[in-house]
Design a protein around this motif. Structure first.
Motif, PDB file in Angstrom:
ATOM      1  N   THR A 196       0.838  -1.194   0.000  1.00 18.71           N
ATOM      2  CA  THR A 196       0.000   0.000   0.000  1.00 18.71           C
ATOM      3  C   THR A 196       0.878   1.251   0.000  1.00 18.71           C
ATOM      4  N   GLU A 197       0.503   2.236  -0.807  1.00 21.27           N
ATOM      5  CA  GLU A 197       1.260   3.484  -0.888  1.00 21.27           C
ATOM      6  C   GLU A 197       1.351   4.175   0.472  1.00 21.27           C
ATOM      7  N   LYS A 198       2.439   4.896   0.686  1.00 24.30           N
ATOM      8  CA  LYS A 198       2.618   5.654   1.914  1.00 24.30           C
ATOM      9  C   LYS A 198       1.905   6.996   1.804  1.00 24.30           C
ATOM     10  N   ALA A 199       1.095   7.307   2.786  1.00 25.15           N
ATOM     11  CA  ALA A 199       0.358   8.567   2.802  1.00 25.15           C
ATOM     12  C   ALA A 199       1.267   9.700   3.262  1.00 25.15           C
ATOM     13  N   ALA A 200       0.838  10.936   2.955  1.00 22.47           N
ATOM     14  CA  ALA A 200       1.651  12.109   3.265  1.00 22.47           C
ATOM     15  C   ALA A 200       1.131  12.890   4.462  1.00 22.47           C
ATOM     16  N   SER A 201       0.127  12.373   5.156  1.00 18.99           N
ATOM     17  CA  SER A 201      -0.440  13.080   6.305  1.00 18.99           C
ATOM     18  C   SER A 201      -1.013  12.063   7.283  1.00 18.99           C
ATOM     19  N   ILE A 202      -1.346  12.542   8.478  1.00 17.85           N
ATOM     20  CA  ILE A 202      -1.948  11.661   9.471  1.00 17.85           C
ATOM     21  C   ILE A 202      -3.325  11.216   9.004  1.00 17.85           C
ATOM     22  N   SER A 203      -4.143  12.148   8.536  1.00 18.30           N
ATOM     23  CA  SER A 203      -5.486  11.769   8.075  1.00 18.30           C
ATOM     24  C   SER A 203      -5.400  10.828   6.885  1.00 18.30           C
ATOM     25  N   GLY A 204      -4.416  11.054   5.998  1.00 17.97           N
ATOM     26  CA  GLY A 204      -4.228  10.142   4.876  1.00 17.97           C
ATOM     27  C   GLY A 204      -3.782   8.762   5.320  1.00 17.97           C
ATOM     28  N   SER A 205      -3.019   8.719   6.415  1.00 18.47           N
ATOM     29  CA  SER A 205      -2.562   7.439   6.947  1.00 18.47           C
ATOM     30  C   SER A 205      -3.726   6.639   7.520  1.00 18.47           C
ATOM     31  N   VAL A 206      -4.611   7.317   8.257  1.00 19.11           N
ATOM     32  CA  VAL A 206      -5.793   6.638   8.787  1.00 19.11           C
ATOM     33  C   VAL A 206      -6.651   6.134   7.636  1.00 19.11           C
ATOM     34  N   ASN A 207      -6.768   6.934   6.583  1.00 23.21           N
ATOM     35  CA  ASN A 207      -7.528   6.509   5.405  1.00 23.21           C
ATOM     36  C   ASN A 207      -6.889   5.285   4.750  1.00 23.21           C
ATOM     37  N   ALA A 208      -5.547   5.304   4.613  1.00 19.90           N
ATOM     38  CA  ALA A 208      -4.854   4.157   4.031  1.00 19.90           C
ATOM     39  C   ALA A 208      -5.060   2.903   4.871  1.00 19.90           C
ATOM     40  N   LEU A 209      -4.982   3.054   6.184  1.00 21.88           N
ATOM     41  CA  LEU A 209      -5.196   1.904   7.067  1.00 21.88           C
ATOM     42  C   LEU A 209      -6.611   1.374   6.966  1.00 21.88           C
ATOM     43  N   SER A 210      -7.580   2.270   6.784  1.00 26.12           N
ATOM     44  CA  SER A 210      -8.958   1.794   6.646  1.00 26.12           C
ATOM     45  C   SER A 210      -9.099   0.934   5.402  1.00 26.12           C
ATOM     46  N   HIS A 211      -8.377   1.287   4.341  1.00 29.79           N
ATOM     47  CA  HIS A 211      -8.433   0.481   3.117  1.00 29.79           C
ATOM     48  C   HIS A 211      -7.698  -0.849   3.304  1.00 29.79           C
ATOM     49  N   ILE A 212      -6.572  -0.825   4.023  1.00 31.71           N
ATOM     50  CA  ILE A 212      -5.875  -2.086   4.303  1.00 31.71           C
ATOM     51  C   ILE A 212      -6.781  -3.028   5.095  1.00 31.71           C
ATOM     52  N   LEU A 213      -7.421  -2.488   6.131  1.00 32.00           N
ATOM     53  CA  LEU A 213      -8.274  -3.339   6.971  1.00 32.00           C
ATOM     54  C   LEU A 213      -9.572  -3.727   6.278  1.00 32.00           C
ATOM     55  N   ASN A 214      -9.976  -2.971   5.263  1.00 31.04           N
ATOM     56  CA  ASN A 214     -11.138  -3.391   4.462  1.00 31.04           C
ATOM     57  C   ASN A 214     -10.936  -4.791   3.896  1.00 31.04           C
ATOM     58  N   SER A 215      -9.670  -5.125   3.617  1.00 25.75           N
ATOM     59  CA  SER A 215      -9.389  -6.417   2.981  1.00 25.75           C
ATOM     60  C   SER A 215      -9.587  -7.586   3.934  1.00 25.75           C
ATOM     61  N   VAL A 216      -9.619  -7.309   5.242  1.00 27.14           N
ATOM     62  CA  VAL A 216      -9.798  -8.383   6.221  1.00 27.14           C
ATOM     63  C   VAL A 216     -11.037  -8.165   7.088  1.00 27.14           C
ATOM     64  N   GLU A 217     -11.765  -7.078   6.856  1.00 28.83           N
ATOM     65  CA  GLU A 217     -12.985  -6.832   7.615  1.00 28.83           C
ATOM     66  C   GLU A 217     -13.999  -7.949   7.352  1.00 28.83           C
ATOM     67  N   ILE A 218     -14.727  -8.344   8.398  1.00 29.50           N
ATOM     68  CA  ILE A 218     -15.692  -9.439   8.287  1.00 29.50           C
ATOM     69  C   ILE A 218     -17.104  -8.865   8.361  1.00 29.50           C
ATOM     70  N   PRO A 219     -17.866  -8.885   7.251  1.00 31.46           N
ATOM     71  CA  PRO A 219     -19.249  -8.415   7.297  1.00 31.46           C
ATOM     72  C   PRO A 219     -20.123  -9.368   8.106  1.00 31.46           C
ATOM     73  N   LYS A 220     -21.187  -8.835   8.659  1.00 32.65           N
ATOM     74  CA  LYS A 220     -22.123  -9.686   9.406  1.00 32.65           C
ATOM     75  C   LYS A 220     -22.716 -10.752   8.481  1.00 32.65           C
ATOM     76  N   GLY A 221     -22.680 -11.987   8.965  1.00 37.77           N
ATOM     77  CA  GLY A 221     -23.339 -13.069   8.251  1.00 37.77           C
ATOM     78  C   GLY A 221     -22.432 -14.015   7.508  1.00 37.77           C
ATOM     79  N   VAL A 222     -21.168 -13.624   7.261  1.00 36.64           N
ATOM     80  CA  VAL A 222     -20.322 -14.464   6.416  1.00 36.64           C
ATOM     81  C   VAL A 222     -19.410 -15.394   7.217  1.00 36.64           C
ATOM     82  N   LYS A 223     -19.370 -15.231   8.553  1.00 37.40           N
ATOM     83  CA  LYS A 223     -18.515 -16.088   9.381  1.00 37.40           C
ATOM     84  C   LYS A 223     -19.310 -16.545  10.599  1.00 37.40           C
TER      85      LYS A 223
END
Length: 328
Positions: A238-265
């Motif tokens: 994942t690309e490196k963000a240039a700000s704190i808010s951009g970093s939180v946004n980048a992390l949210s996208h990283i964790l999107n890949s492992v987030e578990i929606p209700k009902g699938v597990k």
């Protein structure tokens, strides 16, 4: 069951982030524990004292229990489930600080100012098999701890005792044990963000359809094994963000890949693990960001002098408006 990752932005600032995946509704919210606080303990009559103030996700259960957070020295920590392998002491030990598993994060964030400091102090702990009042069981946990220098360790206690292991991948999930996960990455050395080159089969030359073939074989299920591999690959590229808010946004996208929606597990008893929230710990900034499942609004709590020197812990409600809310 939870996934945790570290991330560094373009400015060199480090973050620790996690998903909290569980079927039982935990009901946590952002909490600040002030400096020089005394905690009661389920493992020891006298409880224990802290020096450092910290903030994270927690709940008051006849005393605050935090499951992740960041302290004023830039140390972040999170608990993750270690089912089937965690084994704690049967009884307190007289010459050690005795803690229940669910109290370890409170002690770390309240008393440790770096990963190096943790390595020096961890031998003084005796983690005792004491039930958690909410779950009515001894919660099988292991821990990831990091600091603003980028140092990162995993703490696991099993039948062979306590281990504090450097985490070069800066990722952690659940069982099997951490060393098993590291070895398993050897099965995925073919993964890369760019496409694979063409391949000849006799006189026929095969080529990939479009971009993304470098990630063929990346596991997509919700087991801890697959989430570890997926988080390691996506975090690394994942690309490196240039700000704190951009970093939180980048992390949210990283964790999107492992987030578990209700009902699938779902389990066989009618329960269903899902990602109740995502927590982002800004280690240099000393701030905690919490993003709940039902509303993607992020609530930010920063460690201010007023909060650090307060006489009692402070709680903050999760925001429900579709806006970025900050508590300073």
């Amino acid at each position: 069951m939870c996934t945790s990752v570290m991330y560094q932005n373009k400015m060199g600032q480090w973050f620790l982030a996690r998903t909290m995946d569980f079927s039982f509704e935990l009901g946590g919210r952002p909490v600040v524990i002030p400096r020089n606080f005394h905690f009661k303990s389920d493992a020891e009559t006298n409880g224990f004292d802290t020096k450092l103030g910290f903030t994270g996700a927690g709940r008051d259960l006849n005393g605050y229990i935090l499951v992740d957070g960041v302290n004023e020295a830039g140390v972040g920590a999170a608990t993750l489930y270690f089912d089937g392998l965690a084994k704690f002491a049967d009884a307190p030990v007289a010459d050690k600080l005795n803690l229940a598993p669910h109290e370890v994060v409170n002690w770390i964030l309240g008393n440790v100012d770096s990963v190096a400091d943790l390595k020096q102090k961890i031998a003084s702990l005796n983690i005792v098999a004491v039930e958690n009042a909410l779950f009515k069981i001894v919660v099988p946990l292991h821990w990831i701890v990091s600091d603003k220098s980028g140092a990162c360790v995993v703490i696991e206690q099993d039948e062979n005792g306590m281990k504090v292991m450097d985490d070069p991948v800066k990722v952690m999930t659940n069982s099997p044990d951490f060393q098993w996960h590291l070895k398993n990455l050897n099965n995925y050395v073919q993964l890369k963000p760019t496409s694979h080159s063409s391949k000849k089969y006799g006189d026929f030359e095969s080529d990939a359809y479009g971009l993304g073939s470098g990630a063929l074989g990346l596991p997509g299920d919700y087991t801890s094994v697959s989430r570890f591999v997926r988080a390691a690959f996506i975090r690394e590229n994942t690309e490196k963000a240039a700000s704190i808010s951009g970093s939180v946004n980048a992390l949210s996208h990283i964790l999107n890949s492992v987030e578990i929606p209700k009902g699938v597990k779902a389990d066989n008893e009618g329960g269903c693990d899902y990602t109740q929230y995502r927590g982002y710990m800004s280690l240099e900034e000393g701030a905690y960001y919490m993003q709940p499942y039902e509303d993607q609004t992020i609530t930010r709590v920063a460690l201010t002098p007023e909060l650090l020197n307060a006489e009692a812990p402070s709680e903050f409600p999760l925001q429900t408006e579709q806006q970025f809310h900050s508590v300073n």
